[in-house]
Design a protein around this motif. Structure first.
Motif, PDB file in Angstrom:
ATOM      1  N   TYR A  39     -15.705  72.865-107.502  1.00 30.22           N
ATOM      2  CA  TYR A  39     -15.059  72.385-108.728  1.00 30.22           C
ATOM      3  C   TYR A  39     -13.590  72.779-108.742  1.00 30.22           C
ATOM      4  CZ  TYR A  39     -19.780  71.468-110.268  1.00 30.22           C
ATOM      5  OH  TYR A  39     -21.063  70.995-110.359  1.00 30.22           O
ATOM      6  N   MET A  40     -13.319  74.014-108.253  1.00 35.45           N
ATOM      7  CA  MET A  40     -11.919  74.461-108.142  1.00 35.45           C
ATOM      8  C   MET A  40     -11.161  73.569-107.178  1.00 35.45           C
ATOM      9  SD  MET A  40     -10.865  77.718-109.332  1.00 35.45           S
ATOM     10  CE  MET A  40     -10.275  78.626-107.938  1.00 35.45           C
ATOM     11  N   LEU A  41     -11.838  73.215-106.095  1.00 29.34           N
ATOM     12  CA  LEU A  41     -11.211  72.368-105.080  1.00 29.34           C
ATOM     13  C   LEU A  41     -10.878  71.015-105.676  1.00 29.34           C
ATOM     14  CD1 LEU A  41     -10.687  73.023-102.114  1.00 29.34           C
ATOM     15  CD2 LEU A  41     -12.602  71.555-101.549  1.00 29.34           C
ATOM     16  N   ALA A  42     -11.792  70.481-106.479  1.00 27.08           N
ATOM     17  CA  ALA A  42     -11.539  69.197-107.131  1.00 27.08           C
ATOM     18  C   ALA A  42     -10.368  69.314-108.104  1.00 27.08           C
ATOM     19  CB  ALA A  42     -12.797  68.721-107.860  1.00 27.08           C
ATOM     20  N   ALA A  43     -10.279  70.461-108.771  1.00 26.33           N
ATOM     21  CA  ALA A  43      -9.157  70.666-109.697  1.00 26.33           C
ATOM     22  C   ALA A  43      -7.829  70.693-108.942  1.00 26.33           C
ATOM     23  CB  ALA A  43      -9.366  71.969-110.464  1.00 26.33           C
ATOM     24  N   PHE A  44      -7.849  71.325-107.752  1.00 24.26           N
ATOM     25  CA  PHE A  44      -6.628  71.321-106.931  1.00 24.26           C
ATOM     26  C   PHE A  44      -6.304  69.909-106.469  1.00 24.26           C
ATOM     27  CE2 PHE A  44      -5.044  75.421-106.691  1.00 24.26           C
ATOM     28  CZ  PHE A  44      -6.045  76.356-106.537  1.00 24.26           C
ATOM     29  N   ALA A  45      -7.369  69.144-106.166  1.00 24.14           N
ATOM     30  CA  ALA A  45      -7.165  67.787-105.687  1.00 24.14           C
ATOM     31  C   ALA A  45      -6.499  66.932-106.757  1.00 24.14           C
ATOM     32  CB  ALA A  45      -8.500  67.187-105.260  1.00 24.14           C
ATOM     33  N   GLU A  46      -6.824  67.216-108.033  1.00 24.57           N
ATOM     34  CA  GLU A  46      -6.213  66.492-109.153  1.00 24.57           C
ATOM     35  C   GLU A  46      -4.700  66.530-109.081  1.00 24.57           C
ATOM     36  OE1 GLU A  46      -6.965  64.746-112.117  1.00 24.57           O
ATOM     37  OE2 GLU A  46      -8.982  64.636-111.307  1.00 24.57           O
ATOM     38  N   GLN A  47      -4.200  67.725-108.681  1.00 27.84           N
ATOM     39  CA  GLN A  47      -2.746  67.902-108.702  1.00 27.84           C
ATOM     40  C   GLN A  47      -2.076  67.273-107.506  1.00 27.84           C
ATOM     41  OE1 GLN A  47      -2.632  72.109-108.745  1.00 27.84           O
ATOM     42  NE2 GLN A  47      -3.486  72.263-110.803  1.00 27.84           N
ATOM     43  N   ASN A  48      -2.892  66.797-106.569  1.00 27.73           N
ATOM     44  CA  ASN A  48      -2.335  66.227-105.348  1.00 27.73           C
ATOM     45  C   ASN A  48      -1.970  64.762-105.573  1.00 27.73           C
ATOM     46  OD1 ASN A  48      -2.080  65.491-102.491  1.00 27.73           O
ATOM     47  ND2 ASN A  48      -3.046  67.462-102.163  1.00 27.73           N
ATOM     48  N   VAL A  49      -1.184  64.210-104.671  1.00 26.29           N
ATOM     49  CA  VAL A  49      -0.749  62.819-104.818  1.00 26.29           C
ATOM     50  C   VAL A  49      -1.925  61.869-104.699  1.00 26.29           C
ATOM     51  CG1 VAL A  49       0.575  61.022-103.678  1.00 26.29           C
ATOM     52  CG2 VAL A  49       1.596  63.252-104.063  1.00 26.29           C
ATOM     53  N   SER A  50      -2.702  62.033-103.609  1.00 29.55           N
ATOM     54  CA  SER A  50      -3.807  61.093-103.392  1.00 29.55           C
ATOM     55  C   SER A  50      -5.101  61.679-103.944  1.00 29.55           C
ATOM     56  CB  SER A  50      -3.935  60.802-101.909  1.00 29.55           C
ATOM     57  OG  SER A  50      -3.919  62.015-101.185  1.00 29.55           O
ATOM     58  N   SER A  51      -5.100  61.957-105.266  1.00 27.72           N
ATOM     59  CA  SER A  51      -6.226  62.709-105.831  1.00 27.72           C
ATOM     60  C   SER A  51      -7.529  61.929-105.770  1.00 27.72           C
ATOM     61  CB  SER A  51      -5.924  63.111-107.272  1.00 27.72           C
ATOM     62  OG  SER A  51      -5.773  61.951-108.056  1.00 27.72           O
ATOM     63  N   GLU A  52      -7.471  60.613-105.970  1.00 30.21           N
ATOM     64  CA  GLU A  52      -8.716  59.838-105.993  1.00 30.21           C
ATOM     65  C   GLU A  52      -9.415  59.893-104.653  1.00 30.21           C
ATOM     66  OE1 GLU A  52      -8.817  59.473-109.673  1.00 30.21           O
ATOM     67  OE2 GLU A  52     -10.373  58.510-108.466  1.00 30.21           O
ATOM     68  N   ARG A  53      -8.645  59.692-103.586  1.00 27.91           N
ATOM     69  CA  ARG A  53      -9.258  59.704-102.258  1.00 27.91           C
ATOM     70  C   ARG A  53      -9.793  61.086-101.920  1.00 27.91           C
ATOM     71  NH1 ARG A  53      -9.286  55.899 -98.383  1.00 27.91           N
ATOM     72  NH2 ARG A  53      -9.369  57.385 -96.687  1.00 27.91           N
ATOM     73  N   LEU A  54      -9.044  62.109-102.342  1.00 31.21           N
ATOM     74  CA  LEU A  54      -9.512  63.467-102.039  1.00 31.21           C
ATOM     75  C   LEU A  54     -10.822  63.748-102.749  1.00 31.21           C
ATOM     76  CD1 LEU A  54      -6.250  65.601-102.115  1.00 31.21           C
ATOM     77  CD2 LEU A  54      -7.585  64.915-100.145  1.00 31.21           C
TER      78      LEU A  54
END
Lengths: 311, 338
Positions: A39-54
């Motif tokens: 879940y933390m990893l998904a939260a970090f992914a949110e802040q990334n540019v390609s969040s949907e793909r991540l």
């Protein structure tokens, strides 16, 4: 521990962008995902540019993880499997069969404990000769105690009324059904068992005559040398061996019989070897003792899933 | 006008208490009956091997999957799902189904002594009650969900995907999972300790050793309980300390606690406080809300039919109650003697 990039061909969502993102969090393989907070990893992914793909990549990883555990079953399915596959294999020894309610249970790890020269190998050979009439079996011999002559003797005793030709036929069949391997250390045993596991998995698809019984005579001779005083490696090996045997028993419908010896304990009594960590690994434990004077062998239960031991 | 809607009450305190007590009832499971348990509690059942720990879990599972009422007969169960994570890989489904059958028959026939007589007397009576029992039996068995884990990776994989599994089961059955049973939590302790704990690519990479595995297990269970409130019961095999050993020869528990400083919390030094040797890391010990110790005794309980049945003792360690209960395991389940 295959690295993530090996998955790229099969799952294109796990591309180099995803791999770099994971690497920045210290994740390099699927096993690493198991000890990270997704879940933390998904939260970090949110802040990334390609969040949907991540996030899609993380969902894909979760479905891969879902294949890494055993399947969920409900009570009825378990019961069906037990009724269909998990029979009793009669040992041919009346006392033992009565005590165990039919014989050694397929799918379970049964341990036979006894002091030296109490007849443990004889029980194994008798069981082998009885089971090999109908099924194949594997005998792992650690102390050169396997004796074909003894097997022939047991067969001869039970087939007294048959003709010579019939006796010979049975003898041939039984001898060809017993596979005997000599193993002298625990790593050799792991080799044989892993080989057995892959053979059984292939055979499941192809059919053919399958092994039903595995006897390890004796497992204490293999494990005792690696069990040191303070080292944890030995106990880890012992636990892994126990789990491998139980896995073979349950997934491939084998009955597993292992032999253990006894050691002295405080107060002058004897107790099974291999200590407390081994105690909870087998399903059932039987204690074999021999009364020298009357030449009578006694079997009693030390532990059983549904019977209580007394004293 | 919209802001005033915030101040309108949903329900009174009494209504809320009624609702919570119905939806999340207190469970009094023998032999854990002295402390009422409800969802969100994490109970650890400690004891040497063998000491009927798995039977206590089976008892809880059966109470959970039996319906409260069915065709006019009161079974006293919850009618919810029970999940069993078998880490010991020694679960015997035949024993479980026998216990369930006996509980059903006992409830249907009113009292257990009647059941014993009926079993002995006539099979015909069983034949007439069998049809409706089979339907109930099947529906109960389907509410029992089971999985085996052969190592820590499989255990972690199960926990990580448990959230989706719980959602799926809720959709399939329409009821929630009420109990999560783990047998036994220290099963992979030695294997995990034996695996190497050095990190490969510098310090950023965690590896699958005892501390990281246990931390992840605790984290996953905490997160699961936020979304799916359940009662968690875990067994743990432990070696009993001097207080209970048969031979009071050596006082060597001090050397035990000195050895594993890395992994076990030092239990207090007083003689009376150390009943067993703790080996689970501190992070697991902080998750536990209740703990009970069970062990066998030498005293045999003579049943009505002159059968010697093994007696077990149970003692609450957390919350510490100074009483010891005796119980036996019968065909209908755990039966408390005192």
């Amino acid at each position: 521990m295959a690295p993530l990039k090996n998955l790229e061909t099969e799952y294109p969502i796990i591309d180099s962008n995803f791999q770099n993102f994971c690497a920045s969090h210290g994740i390099f393989s699927v096993e690493d995902f198991l000890i990270h907070d997704l879940y933390m990893l998904a939260a970090f992914a949110e802040q990334n540019v390609s969040s949907e793909r991540l996030k899609e990549g993380i969902t894909q990883i979760l479905s891969i993880i879902d294949d890494m555990h055993q399947p969920w079953l409900n009570g009825m399915e378990l019961l069906e499997d037990a009724k269909r596959n998990k029979h009793f294999l009669p040992t041919g020894i009346q006392g033992v069969d009565l005590l165990l309610g039919g014989g050694i249970r397929v799918g379970q790890l049964t341990e036979l404990v006894g002091p030296s020269a109490s007849g443990k190998t004889q029980v194994c050979l008798q069981t082998a000769s009885n089971v090999a009439r109908n099924y194949m079996m594997l005998y792992l011999d650690t102390g050169n105690s396997f004796s074909p002559q003894r097997i022939a003797y047991f067969l001869g005793k039970t087939n007294e009324l048959a003709s010579a030709q019939a006796k010979n036929q049975i003898l041939q069949k039984v001898m060809s059904n017993i596979l005997c391997h000599s193993v002298f250390d625990i790593f050799a045993m792991f080799d044989v068992l892993h080989q057995l596991e892959s053979n059984l998995r292939c055979q499941e698809r192809g059919g053919g005559c399958r092994i039903r019984l595995l006897i390890v005579d004796s497992i204490s001779l293999l494990i005792a040398p690696v069990l040191g005083g303070t080292s944890t490696r030995g106990r880890a090996l012992m636990a892994s061996a126990g789990y491998l045997l139980k896995k073979l028993a349950h997934q491939h419908n084998l009955a597993v019989l292992v032999i253990n010896h006894t050691v002295g304990s405080e107060g002058g009594t004897s107790k099974p070897a291999l200590g407390d960590s081994w105690k909870s690994i087998p399903h059932s434990r039987l204690l074999l003792s021999c009364d020298r004077g009357s030449n009578v062998y006694n079997v009693s239960i030390l532990k059983h899933p549904s019977m209580v031991c007394w004293g | 006008m919209g802001s005033k809607a915030w101040l309108v009450e949903d329900e009174s305190a009494r209504e809320m208490l009624d609702r919570v007590l119905t939806e999340r009832p207190f469970l009094l499971l023998p032999p854990l009956h002295r402390v009422p348990l409800r969802v969100g509690n994490i109970v650890e059942i400690v004891g040497p091997s063998p000491s009927a720990k798995t039977h206590i879990l089976i008892q809880a599972a059966i109470t959970c999957i039996l319906p409260r009422q069915w065709k006019g007969v009161n079974y006293g169960g919850l009618g919810h799902l029970a999940m069993f994570l078998d880490l010991d890989c020694r679960f015997d489904i035949s024993r479980f189904s026998d216990l369930l059958n006996h509980r059903i028959m006992e409830a249907a026939n009113g009292s257990s002594s009647e059941v014993d007589c009926q079993i002995k007397e006539s099979e015909a009576q069983n034949a007439t009650t069998k049809p409706y029992n089979e339907e109930l039996f099947a529906s109960c068995m389907r509410r029992f969900l089971y999985i085996r884990c052969y190592d820590s990776s499989e255990f972690l994989a199960t926990l990580k995907t448990l959230h989706y599994r719980l959602q799926k089961e809720r959709e399939t059955h329409g009821v929630n999972v009420h109990v999560l049973l783990i047998d036994s939590i220290g099963a992979f302790h030695w294997i995990d300790r034996g695996s190497s704990s050095f990190s490969l690519e510098g310090d950023t990479r965690k590896s699958l050793h005892l501390q990281s595995v246990t931390e992840t297990v605790v984290q996953e269970i905490r997160k699961l309980l936020l979304v799916h409130p359940m009662l968690v019961m875990a067994t743990k095999a432990a070696v009993l300390g001097n207080r209970y050993s048969m031979n009071d020869s050596k006082r060597n528990y001090r050397t035990w606690s000195a050895k594993d400083n890395l992994h076990s919390r030092n239990v207090t030094s007083s003689d009376q406080q150390v009943p067993y040797r703790e080996y689970m890391p501190a992070v697991w010990q902080s998750l536990i809300t209740h703990r009970i110790l069970v062990r066998t005794t030498d005293a045999d309980f003579v049943n009505g039919e002159h059968q010697n049945v093994s007696t077990y003792l149970s003692e609450w360690l957390l919350p510490p109650l100074n009483s010891v209960d005796k119980f036996i395991v019968r065909d209908t389940g755990v039966f408390v003697l005192s």
